[in-house]
Design a protein around this motif. Structure first.
Motif, PDB file in Angstrom:
ATOM      1  N   PHE A   1     -17.381  -2.913 -13.167  1.00 10.15           N
ATOM      2  CA  PHE A   1     -16.438  -2.354 -14.136  1.00 10.15           C
ATOM      3  C   PHE A   1     -16.157  -0.868 -13.905  1.00 10.15           C
ATOM      4  CE2 PHE A   1     -17.454  -6.316 -16.155  1.00 10.15           C
ATOM      5  CZ  PHE A   1     -16.226  -6.697 -16.676  1.00 10.15           C
ATOM      6  N   PHE A   2     -16.459  -0.380 -12.708  1.00 12.22           N
ATOM      7  CA  PHE A   2     -16.060   0.976 -12.323  1.00 12.22           C
ATOM      8  C   PHE A   2     -14.714   0.893 -11.620  1.00 12.22           C
ATOM      9  CE2 PHE A   2     -16.063   4.850  -9.790  1.00 12.22           C
ATOM     10  CZ  PHE A   2     -16.518   5.777 -10.720  1.00 12.22           C
ATOM     11  N   SER A   3     -13.871   1.909 -11.808  1.00 12.04           N
ATOM     12  CA  SER A   3     -12.529   1.893 -11.207  1.00 12.04           C
ATOM     13  C   SER A   3     -12.525   2.573  -9.847  1.00 12.04           C
ATOM     14  CB  SER A   3     -11.531   2.596 -12.142  1.00 12.04           C
ATOM     15  OG  SER A   3     -11.362   1.862 -13.335  1.00 12.04           O
ATOM     16  N   TYR A   4     -11.841   1.940  -8.891  1.00 11.88           N
ATOM     17  CA  TYR A   4     -11.702   2.454  -7.529  1.00 11.88           C
ATOM     18  C   TYR A   4     -10.217   2.440  -7.161  1.00 11.88           C
ATOM     19  CZ  TYR A   4     -16.697   1.293  -7.377  1.00 11.88           C
ATOM     20  OH  TYR A   4     -18.043   1.211  -7.646  1.00 11.88           O
ATOM     21  N   PRO A   5      -9.814   3.246  -6.153  1.00 12.21           N
ATOM     22  CA  PRO A   5      -8.398   3.248  -5.746  1.00 12.21           C
ATOM     23  C   PRO A   5      -7.925   1.863  -5.309  1.00 12.21           C
ATOM     24  CG  PRO A   5      -9.558   5.125  -4.795  1.00 12.21           C
ATOM     25  CD  PRO A   5     -10.607   4.234  -5.402  1.00 12.21           C
ATOM     26  N   ALA A   6      -6.767   1.453  -5.803  1.00  9.48           N
ATOM     27  CA  ALA A   6      -6.210   0.154  -5.427  1.00  9.48           C
ATOM     28  C   ALA A   6      -5.946   0.074  -3.932  1.00  9.48           C
ATOM     29  CB  ALA A   6      -4.919  -0.100  -6.208  1.00  9.48           C
TER      30      ALA A   6
ATOM     31  N   SER B   1      -5.333  -0.869 -13.522  1.00  9.20           N
ATOM     32  CA  SER B   1      -4.693   0.167 -14.342  1.00  9.20           C
ATOM     33  C   SER B   1      -3.176   0.067 -14.326  1.00  9.20           C
ATOM     34  CB  SER B   1      -5.104   1.555 -13.814  1.00  9.20           C
ATOM     35  OG  SER B   1      -4.522   1.784 -12.520  1.00  9.20           O
ATOM     36  N   PHE B   2      -2.629  -0.871 -13.575  1.00  6.00           N
ATOM     37  CA  PHE B   2      -1.186  -0.941 -13.365  1.00  6.00           C
ATOM     38  C   PHE B   2      -0.666  -2.306 -13.796  1.00  6.00           C
ATOM     39  CE2 PHE B   2      -3.654  -1.723  -9.519  1.00  6.00           C
ATOM     40  CZ  PHE B   2      -3.356  -3.047  -9.274  1.00  6.00           C
ATOM     41  N   GLY B   3       0.638  -2.474 -13.779  1.00  3.58           N
ATOM     42  CA  GLY B   3       1.250  -3.780 -13.937  1.00  3.58           C
ATOM     43  C   GLY B   3       1.518  -4.207 -15.378  1.00  3.58           C
ATOM     44  N   GLU B   4       2.401  -5.197 -15.485  1.00  2.00           N
ATOM     45  CA  GLU B   4       2.696  -5.869 -16.751  1.00  2.00           C
ATOM     46  C   GLU B   4       2.528  -7.372 -16.529  1.00  2.00           C
ATOM     47  OE1 GLU B   4       6.544  -4.806 -18.231  1.00  2.00           O
ATOM     48  OE2 GLU B   4       6.307  -2.698 -17.648  1.00  2.00           O
ATOM     49  N   TYR B   5       1.895  -8.050 -17.481  1.00  2.66           N
ATOM     50  CA  TYR B   5       1.517  -9.446 -17.293  1.00  2.66           C
ATOM     51  C   TYR B   5       1.835 -10.247 -18.558  1.00  2.66           C
ATOM     52  CZ  TYR B   5      -0.972  -6.997 -13.658  1.00  2.66           C
ATOM     53  OH  TYR B   5      -1.280  -6.173 -12.600  1.00  2.66           O
TER      54      TYR B   5
ATOM     55  N   MET C   1       0.825  -1.209   0.000  1.00  3.25           N
ATOM     56  CA  MET C   1       0.000   0.000   0.000  1.00  3.25           C
ATOM     57  C   MET C   1       0.857   1.256   0.000  1.00  3.25           C
ATOM     58  SD  MET C   1      -3.449  -0.514   2.297  1.00  3.25           S
ATOM     59  CE  MET C   1      -2.733  -1.415   3.665  1.00  3.25           C
ATOM     60  N   TYR C   2       1.976   1.203   0.693  1.00  3.28           N
ATOM     61  CA  TYR C   2       2.894   2.338   0.780  1.00  3.28           C
ATOM     62  C   TYR C   2       3.433   2.716  -0.596  1.00  3.28           C
ATOM     63  CZ  TYR C   2       6.978   5.057   2.329  1.00  3.28           C
ATOM     64  OH  TYR C   2       7.920   6.049   2.522  1.00  3.28           O
ATOM     65  N   LEU C   3       3.498   1.771  -1.507  1.00  2.56           N
ATOM     66  CA  LEU C   3       4.075   1.991  -2.837  1.00  2.56           C
ATOM     67  C   LEU C   3       3.033   2.373  -3.888  1.00  2.56           C
ATOM     68  CD1 LEU C   3       6.531  -1.052  -2.868  1.00  2.56           C
ATOM     69  CD2 LEU C   3       7.064   1.327  -2.320  1.00  2.56           C
ATOM     70  N   MET C   4       1.773   2.449  -3.515  1.00  2.00           N
ATOM     71  CA  MET C   4       0.720   2.802  -4.466  1.00  2.00           C
ATOM     72  C   MET C   4       0.671   4.295  -4.719  1.00  2.00           C
ATOM     73  SD  MET C   4      -2.394   0.390  -3.134  1.00  2.00           S
ATOM     74  CE  MET C   4      -2.262  -1.395  -3.134  1.00  2.00           C
ATOM     75  N   THR C   5       0.140   4.668  -5.887  1.00  2.00           N
ATOM     76  CA  THR C   5      -0.086   6.071  -6.214  1.00  2.00           C
ATOM     77  C   THR C   5      -1.577   6.274  -6.460  1.00  2.00           C
ATOM     78  OG1 THR C   5       0.071   5.893  -8.631  1.00  2.00           O
ATOM     79  CG2 THR C   5       2.155   6.029  -7.394  1.00  2.00           C
ATOM     80  N   SER C   6      -1.973   7.528  -6.607  1.00  2.00           N
ATOM     81  CA  SER C   6      -3.383   7.842  -6.849  1.00  2.00           C
ATOM     82  C   SER C   6      -3.851   7.356  -8.219  1.00  2.00           C
ATOM     83  CB  SER C   6      -3.599   9.355  -6.740  1.00  2.00           C
ATOM     84  OG  SER C   6      -2.796  10.048  -7.689  1.00  2.00           O
ATOM     85  N   GLU C   7      -2.911   7.057  -9.100  1.00  5.35           N
ATOM     86  CA  GLU C   7      -3.268   6.593 -10.439  1.00  5.35           C
ATOM     87  C   GLU C   7      -3.479   5.078 -10.502  1.00  5.35           C
ATOM     88  OE1 GLU C   7      -0.231   7.964 -13.060  1.00  5.35           O
ATOM     89  OE2 GLU C   7      -0.808  10.075 -12.878  1.00  5.35           O
ATOM     90  N   ASP C   8      -3.186   4.382  -9.421  1.00  7.83           N
ATOM     91  CA  ASP C   8      -3.347   2.930  -9.376  1.00  7.83           C
ATOM     92  C   ASP C   8      -4.775   2.591  -8.978  1.00  7.83           C
ATOM     93  OD1 ASP C   8      -0.628   2.458 -10.022  1.00  7.83           O
ATOM     94  OD2 ASP C   8      -0.078   2.816  -7.936  1.00  7.83           O
TER      95      ASP C   8
ATOM     96  N   LYS D   1       4.633  -7.994 -13.173  1.00  9.12           N
ATOM     97  CA  LYS D   1       5.496  -6.874 -12.807  1.00  9.12           C
ATOM     98  C   LYS D   1       4.636  -5.751 -12.238  1.00  9.12           C
ATOM     99  CE  LYS D   1       9.230  -8.715 -14.760  1.00  9.12           C
ATOM    100  NZ  LYS D   1      10.403  -9.164 -13.976  1.00  9.12           N
ATOM    101  N   ARG D   2       5.048  -5.233 -11.103  1.00 11.00           N
ATOM    102  CA  ARG D   2       4.361  -4.126 -10.411  1.00 11.00           C
ATOM    103  C   ARG D   2       2.865  -4.402 -10.220  1.00 11.00           C
ATOM    104  NH1 ARG D   2       1.878   0.844 -10.622  1.00 11.00           N
ATOM    105  NH2 ARG D   2       2.583   2.245  -8.971  1.00 11.00           N
ATOM    106  N   ASP D   3       2.601  -5.462  -9.490  1.00  8.71           N
ATOM    107  CA  ASP D   3       1.237  -5.782  -9.082  1.00  8.71           C
ATOM    108  C   ASP D   3       1.185  -5.782  -7.555  1.00  8.71           C
ATOM    109  OD1 ASP D   3      -1.444  -7.238 -10.294  1.00  8.71           O
ATOM    110  OD2 ASP D   3      -0.989  -7.822  -8.229  1.00  8.71           O
ATOM    111  N   PHE D   4       0.075  -5.325  -7.001  1.00 10.34           N
ATOM    112  CA  PHE D   4       0.037  -5.050  -5.565  1.00 10.34           C
ATOM    113  C   PHE D   4      -0.475  -6.195  -4.691  1.00 10.34           C
ATOM    114  CE2 PHE D   4      -0.178  -0.833  -7.577  1.00 10.34           C
ATOM    115  CZ  PHE D   4       0.988  -0.294  -7.042  1.00 10.34           C
ATOM    116  N   MET D   5      -0.952  -7.275  -5.292  1.00 12.14           N
ATOM    117  CA  MET D   5      -1.376  -8.406  -4.475  1.00 12.14           C
ATOM    118  C   MET D   5      -0.244  -9.420  -4.380  1.00 12.14           C
ATOM    119  SD  MET D   5      -4.295  -7.813  -3.228  1.00 12.14           S
ATOM    120  CE  MET D   5      -4.848  -9.419  -2.655  1.00 12.14           C
ATOM    121  N   PRO D   6      -0.060 -10.056  -3.220  1.00 15.49           N
ATOM    122  CA  PRO D   6       1.005 -11.062  -3.053  1.00 15.49           C
ATOM    123  C   PRO D   6       0.763 -12.291  -3.929  1.00 15.49           C
ATOM    124  CG  PRO D   6       0.211 -10.265  -0.925  1.00 15.49           C
ATOM    125  CD  PRO D   6      -0.754  -9.774  -1.957  1.00 15.49           C
TER     126      PRO D   6
END
Length: 207
Positions: free
Chosen positions: A70-75, A144-148, A25-32, A163-168
């Motif tokens: 399908f609505f976007s919310y803060p990660a 909205s984030f990550g590479e898969y 969570m500490y590494l998230m931004t408002s765009e995620d 790459k750069r995904d926030f779930m373990p």
């Protein structure tokens, strides 16, 4: 034990999965952002174990009355919801790691029941090798984030690279396992591991 700022920025997994979620969570931004289906999948898990009070608490903490698939919310909001629910889910499923796996399974199931996921699953004939196209596409629709990327290691084995995904990684193990089963694979085996700050990979095979 609180997680220090220095610990949060290291890629090595924290002592507990709750601390690991806090570090992420500490590494998230408002765009995620993520789609509401992930929230609804999490809430479905809580309802399935009969904990209405925890469902209510998670919804109240989010500040949302309901989540549109399908609505976007803060990660960050979803990560906080998972952190809140994890202790109870750990009791239900025999540990936090298995609880995260179960969340991944339920989220994958929900995605395939709605919208574009339902269209992808309607493709016939179903073949597990469709995963190379379908799984990265599903992730890109959901967040909205990550590479898969899916890399094939053999006729019935491969590796899902994130790459750069926030779930373990246990969460993604559940997603990969359920996705393979939905595409017709049997006797599925999945094993994930962290590979960097927000990076992980899941090896998989089936019979």
């Amino acid at each position: 034990m609180a997680v220090s700022s220095s610990a949060r920025t290291r890629w090595i997994k924290a002592d507990t999965w709750e601390q690991e979620l806090e570090r992420r969570m500490y590494l998230m931004t408002s765009e995620d952002t993520i789609r509401g289906m992930l929230f609804n999948g999490t809430l479905e898990v809580l309802r399935s174990v009969g904990d209405g009070s925890l469902v209510k608490r998670c919804i109240e903490e989010s500040g949302e009355a309901r989540f549109l698939d399908f609505f976007s919310y803060p990660a960050r909001m979803h990560c906080q919801m998972v952190t809140t629910a994890l202790p109870m889910l750990a009791e239900q499923y025999g540990g936090s790691e298995e609880a995260l796996r179960q969340l991944g399974r339920l989220v994958a199931n929900r995605f395939m029941q709605v919208g574009a996921g339902k269209v992808m699953l309607s493709l016939t004939p179903r073949n597990p090798r469709q995963l190379v196209y379908a799984l990265p596409m599903a992730y890109r629709m959901a967040v909205s984030f990550g590479e898969y990327e899916v890399r094939w290691m053999g006729p019935r084995s491969g590796r899902f690279v994130l790459k750069r995904d926030f779930m373990p990684h246990p969460f993604h193990e559940g997603v990969v396992e359920t996705s393979l089963e939905l595409w017709g694979a049997r006797e599925v085996w999945v094993s994930g591991r962290p590979t960097g700050g927000l990076d992980s990979e899941c090896d998989f095979c089936w019979q």
